[in-house]
Write an enzyme that holds these catalytic residues in place. Structure first.
Site, PDB file in Angstrom:
ATOM      1  N   ASP A  54       0.923  -1.316   0.168  1.00  0.00           N
ATOM      2  CA  ASP A  54      -0.213   0.179   0.057  1.00  0.00           C
ATOM      3  C   ASP A  54       0.619   1.131  -0.439  1.00  0.00           C
ATOM      4  OD1 ASP A  54      -1.523   1.747   0.501  1.00  0.00           O
ATOM      5  OD2 ASP A  54      -2.792   1.439   1.515  1.00  0.00           O
ATOM      6  N   VAL A  55       1.063   2.021  -1.049  1.00  0.00           N
ATOM      7  CA  VAL A  55       2.093   3.446  -1.204  1.00  0.00           C
ATOM      8  C   VAL A  55       1.656   4.007   0.040  1.00  0.00           C
ATOM      9  CG1 VAL A  55       3.001   2.527  -3.471  1.00  0.00           C
ATOM     10  CG2 VAL A  55       0.721   4.603  -3.155  1.00  0.00           C
ATOM     11  N   TYR A 146      -7.156  16.109  -7.876  1.00  0.00           N
ATOM     12  CA  TYR A 146      -6.552  15.092  -8.303  1.00  0.00           C
ATOM     13  C   TYR A 146      -5.597  15.869 -10.120  1.00  0.00           C
ATOM     14  CZ  TYR A 146      -5.870  11.615 -11.952  1.00  0.00           C
ATOM     15  OH  TYR A 146      -5.418  10.431 -13.434  1.00  0.00           O
TER      16      TYR A 146
END
Ligand SMILES: NC(=O)c1ccc[n+]([C@@H]2O[C@H](COP(=O)([O-])OP(=O)(O)OC[C@H]3O[C@@H](n4cnc5c(N)ncnc54)[C@H](OP(=O)(O)O)[C@@H]3O)[C@@H](O)[C@H]2O)c1
Length: 290
Positions: A54-55, A146
């Protein structure tokens, strides 16, 4: 000896296509997924080892980098692909949502890059390829956070590439256009959007449905970025709607491009803009030029 690539976020979409492309080209691949159920997704491919990551977990980055090297003895390329899409007006995207967007798309990517840099610096070679987005070139409404995360990734890649050039390390950013992937089924949407925004949102999304290019298009561009030997080139535009941007900016100038883009979003695209920037998924003959 075969080269080795590490790719994050490979259960679906572009990550999965990148794994497939490099495996087909004879590379060793260390692929990461974040759910145990996805550990078998690459089972049919030879020379692919799939690991959990999981980054968002910055503490795990250092030990993951060592484990990745141990798989095949060396790592030549790191592709920071894992990411997701937070959507909604900035006013009502919660600060928690905004932090999470940057945690995965930017801070996780930085943590993993920092973990691999000492390894690449010691071996005097290595390439980091960061998956940015065409939104890094022009902020879209209702995806501004984003877009900001992806602009950060592109700028980071440029700055880092200059820091590590002397060590034989390349840092590159791939800016994909819109692709048909599962990212659009997992959007983190802002809640309680005031009615004032609705007309703008409806107008924007009626012109911008989530369709697009095949992920294999970006896998091919990532492959090109990994093997072209050009440590001076940072930005790689992938798919027609993204690849056309540099040329359109050249023709229209930065301000002229923004005026056309703004008009396309707030009113309707001019014939000139439509001619210069293809819709997602359309493929003019010479899109590969940039
Ligand atoms: N699709 C587009 O139009 C487009 C355009 C430009 C750029 N991009 C970028 O391209 C990259 C790949 O996206 P995609 O379109 O292929 O979408 P996707 O199919 O949803 O793939 C994204 C992958 O990232 C993984 N991921 C998300 N958060 C993670 C985390 N915290 N740790 C580890 N893995 C994580 C996802 O895992 P799960 O499967 O567990 O969710 C998934 O496998 C992203 O960085 C995206 O922002 C996409």
């Amino acid at each position: 000896m075969s080269k080795t690539i590490v790719v994050t976020g490979t259960a679906t979409g572009m990550g999965r296509a990148i794994v497939k492309k490099f495996a087909a080209e004879g590379w060793n691949v260390v692929a990461t997924v974040r759910k145990e159920a996805d550990l078998t997704v690459h089972d049919e491919l030879e020379r692919v080892r799939t690991l959990l990551l999981d980054v968002d977990d910055e503490q795990a980055a250092g030990s993951f980098a060592q484990t990745a090297v141990e798989q095949f003895g060396q790592v030549d390329v790191l592709v920071n692909n894992a990411g997701f899409y937070q959507m909604g007006p900035v006013e009502v995207s919660s600060m928690d949502q905004i932090h999470r967007q940057f945690q995965t798309n930017v801070f996780g990517l930085i943590a993993l890059s920092r973990a691999f840099l000492p390894i690449f610096r010691a071996q005097r070679s290595g390439t980091i390829i960061n998956i940015s987005s065409l939104t890094a070139e022009q902020g879209y409404p209702y995806s501004a956070v984003y877009a900001a995360s992806k602009a950060a990734v592109a700028a980071l890649s440029e700055g880092m590439s200059l820091e590590v050039a002397a060590f034989g390390i390349a840092v590159k950013a791939v800016l994909p256009g819109q692709h048909s992937t599962r990212i659009f089924t997992k959007i983190d949407i802002a809640q309680d959007v005031p009615a004032d925004y609705q007309a703008g949102i409806d107008a924007f999304f009626s012109k911008n449905a989530p369709t697009g290019s095949d992920p294999s298009i970006t896998a091919d561009v990532v492959y090109r970025a990994a093997v072209d030997g050009d440590n001076t080139k940072v930005r790689y535009y992938s798919a027609p709607d993204s690849a056309a941007i540099p040329r359109a900016k050249q023709i229209l100038g930065t301000d002229g491009y923004w005026a056309e883009f703004r008009n396309a979003v707030l009113a309707k695209p001019s014939p000139l803009f439509t001619a210069l920037i293809p819709a997602p998924g359309e493929q003019p003959i010479d899109w590969q030029i940039s």
